[in-house]
Enzyme design. Structure first.
Site, PDB file in Angstrom:
ATOM      1  N   CYS A  78       0.768  -1.300   0.112  1.00 55.22           N
ATOM      2  CA  CYS A  78      -0.032  -0.152  -0.173  1.00 55.22           C
ATOM      3  C   CYS A  78       0.811   1.274   0.023  1.00 55.22           C
ATOM      4  CB  CYS A  78      -1.009  -0.010   1.215  1.00 55.22           C
ATOM      5  SG  CYS A  78      -2.237   1.339   1.154  1.00 55.22           S
ATOM      6  N   HIS A 116      -2.516  -4.072   5.251  1.00 56.33           N
ATOM      7  CA  HIS A 116      -2.298  -3.665   6.240  1.00 56.33           C
ATOM      8  C   HIS A 116      -3.489  -3.318   6.923  1.00 56.33           C
ATOM      9  CE1 HIS A 116      -2.742   0.642   5.724  1.00 56.33           C
ATOM     10  NE2 HIS A 116      -2.496   0.574   4.550  1.00 56.33           N
ATOM     11  N   ASP A 152       0.417   3.793   1.612  1.00 60.65           N
ATOM     12  CA  ASP A 152       0.462   4.276   3.055  1.00 60.65           C
ATOM     13  C   ASP A 152       1.835   4.571   3.679  1.00 60.65           C
ATOM     14  OD1 ASP A 152      -0.148   4.357   6.147  1.00 60.65           O
ATOM     15  OD2 ASP A 152      -2.057   4.056   5.649  1.00 60.65           O
ATOM     16  N   CYS A 203      -6.130  -0.004   6.674  1.00 59.50           N
ATOM     17  CA  CYS A 203      -6.187   0.760   5.488  1.00 59.50           C
ATOM     18  C   CYS A 203      -7.181   1.351   4.962  1.00 59.50           C
ATOM     19  CB  CYS A 203      -5.890  -0.716   4.651  1.00 59.50           C
ATOM     20  SG  CYS A 203      -5.332   0.081   2.797  1.00 59.50           S
ATOM     21  N   ARG A 225       2.903   4.831   6.266  1.00 56.57           N
ATOM     22  CA  ARG A 225       3.219   3.939   7.587  1.00 56.57           C
ATOM     23  C   ARG A 225       3.763   2.607   7.231  1.00 56.57           C
ATOM     24  NH1 ARG A 225      -2.452   4.824  10.108  1.00 56.57           N
ATOM     25  NH2 ARG A 225      -2.909   4.425   8.108  1.00 56.57           N
TER      26      ARG A 225
HETATM   27 CO    CO Z   1      -3.555   1.175   3.060  1.00 60.48          CO
END
Ligand code: CO
Length: 210
Positions: free
Chosen positions: A42, A98, A44, A101, A46
């Site tokens: 992803c 994750h 993302d 998400c 993090r």
């Molecule tokens: Co995500």
């Protein structure tokens, strides 16, 4: 400008500490790459691919998008996959989702965000395929976590359906596809124990006569 300038300072510090540890670090990397692994994760912020698995530069070929999707009309994903499998000869492909998400969360709701609604529709399809299991889960967090896992499983299967991966298997190339979920809360990875390594596990209609 403070944050921006700090990034360039950080880079200089990283170069000098890398060289202190290994004077050949950059000259070796400049000769080429032979990563054993393709990571599809992803976007993302993090979930930084290399960092969470302790992999130094040169070890992971990375593709990231919103909700770690494998969309078989996505030329960017297909190009990464083709290069990783047919040129770099990676041995493993990991789809890493994750918990928490945002893309998956949006797909569970009726939220309208903008253009991204059209990307998220692919995730909604995964909900529809699994709606009986998901709708039976009353607790919303538990349902969300399970949806994240089912989405990863679907993307693993979608990788297996590609002509690129089926060709590699047909040519006896060792290529294992795995599904993982990363925990934003604790940093731990859960292996979903899906290890796709031939096309026999795909629904018959997807198995290509190569
Ligand atoms: Co995500």
């Amino acid at each position: 400008m403070e944050f921006y300038n700090q990034l360039l300072e950080n880079n200089k510090e990283w170069v000098s500490s890398s060289l202190k540890e290994d004077p050949e670090f950059f000259s070796r990397l400049s000769k080429g790459q032979q990563p054993p692994l393709l990571w599809i994760g992803c976007a993302d912020s993090r979930v930084p691919a290399n960092e969470i698995i302790g992999a130094p530069p040169g070890e992971v070929f990375v593709h990231r998008n919103i909700a770690n999707m494998v969309i078989h009309t996505d030329m960017s994903m297909l190009s990464v996959l083709d290069y990783a499998v047919n040129v770099l000869n990676v041995k493993h492909i990991i789809v890493c989702g994750h918990y928490g998400c945002g893309g998956v969360k949006a797909a569970m709701s009726n939220a309208h965000i903008g253009l991204i609604d059209n990307w998220i529709r692919h995730i909604k399809d995964v909900y529809r395929f699994n709606h009986e299991e998901l709708d039976a889960i009353e607790d919303e967090t538990v349902r969300f976590d399970r949806f994240v896992e089912l989405n990863v499983r679907e993307q693993v299967m979608d990788l297996g359906k590609t002509s690129i991966v089926q060709n590699a298997w047909k040519n006896k190339q060792k290529l294992h596809i795995h599904g993982w979920v990363y925990g934003i809360n604790d940093g731990l990875i859960k292996d979903l124990n899906i290890s796709l390594q031939d096309n026999q596990e795909l629904d018959a209609v997807y198995q290509l006569d190569i």
